[in-house]
Write a protein that holds these residues in place. Sequence first.
Motif, mmCIF file in Angstrom:
data_model
loop_
_atom_site.group_PDB
_atom_site.id
_atom_site.type_symbol
_atom_site.label_atom_id
_atom_site.label_comp_id
_atom_site.label_asym_id
_atom_site.label_seq_id
_atom_site.Cartn_x
_atom_site.Cartn_y
_atom_site.Cartn_z
ATOM 1 N N CYS A 177 9.140 3.287 -2.637
ATOM 2 C CA CYS A 177 9.190 4.002 -1.361
ATOM 3 C C CYS A 177 8.625 5.415 -1.503
ATOM 4 O O CYS A 177 9.378 6.398 -1.440
ATOM 5 C CB CYS A 177 10.623 4.071 -0.849
ATOM 6 N N ALA A 198 11.211 8.338 -0.195
ATOM 7 C CA ALA A 198 12.466 8.011 0.485
ATOM 8 C C ALA A 198 13.698 8.427 -0.317
ATOM 9 O O ALA A 198 14.616 9.033 0.252
ATOM 10 C CB ALA A 198 12.512 6.527 0.834
ATOM 11 N N CYS A 229 15.380 1.500 -4.266
ATOM 12 C CA CYS A 229 14.710 2.526 -3.471
ATOM 13 C C CYS A 229 14.246 3.625 -4.426
ATOM 14 O O CYS A 229 15.005 4.530 -4.765
ATOM 15 C CB CYS A 229 15.677 3.080 -2.423
ATOM 16 N N HIS A 246 15.809 3.028 7.396
ATOM 17 C CA HIS A 246 15.077 2.785 6.151
ATOM 18 C C HIS A 246 15.623 1.542 5.437
ATOM 19 O O HIS A 246 14.849 0.700 4.977
ATOM 20 C CB HIS A 246 15.146 4.011 5.240
HETATM 21 ZN ZN LIG Z 1 13.567 2.863 -0.062
#
Ligand SMILES: [Zn+2]
Length: 251
Positions: free
Chosen positions: A119, A146, A114, A196
């Motif tokens: 993201c 994110a 991530c 998420h």
């Molecule tokens: Zn992510």
Amino acid sequence: MKTLRFSIITLSSSRSTTLLVIWGFILFPLKEEEEEAEDVGNRSSKTFKPKKNIPEGSHQYELLKHAEATLGSGNLRMAVMLPEGEDLNEWVAVNTVDFFNQINMLYGTITDFCTEESCPVMSAGPKYEYHWADGTNIKKPIKCSAPKYIDYLMTWVQDQLDDETLFPSKIGVPFKRNFMSVAKTILKRLFRVYAHIYHQHFDSVMQLQEEAHLNTSFKHFIFFVQEFNLIDRKELVPLQELIEKLTTKDR
Ligand SMILES: [Zn+2]
């Protein structure tokens, strides 16, 4: 059979603790060579929040142990119910701390996937995007990646949990009148981390063989918030299908 299933889950949860440690100390320093040290140092210390401990021997610790024992029975609807004679605020507080710790660990296992690149916005599928505001330090919602959003979110939750006036750890210290509304906001925000992970990182979760752990944690979370009506239905929409699947299969 049920007990067996949960003991396996316990094993897998201790394994992810190991993963967390390995990733925190080995992978991050490696990355430091490629990026600015300050940035990475900042990120590694902030992304992995220390586990919030409920002091052993306290009443809240007993409640936590009670929750773990009833979870082992395999009946989640029963396990989330307020134990007889207990205070609802305290029950919600103990479980909120526990969910924070679980999500912290689950997200900790996938932080390497991530990134700003993977993201660039905090999303839960193509239809839902979140912008961060905490209502005090950041009033106007900001659009951010994110990992940044989740860092803001987990830091904010941690600050609430560490606030003794909101989450009193000492016996006899009353909860504030607005405690339940604070808890609702915390749980509403924690849900977004699950959303998420499910939408953007489920393939990594599968690769790490963490899906049973994630599903059990999320199912427990959903049963809990449903039992006490803690999150508005509209907030849960990004994972509605999954929620229906998890909650209708076995009750
Ligand atoms: Zn992510």
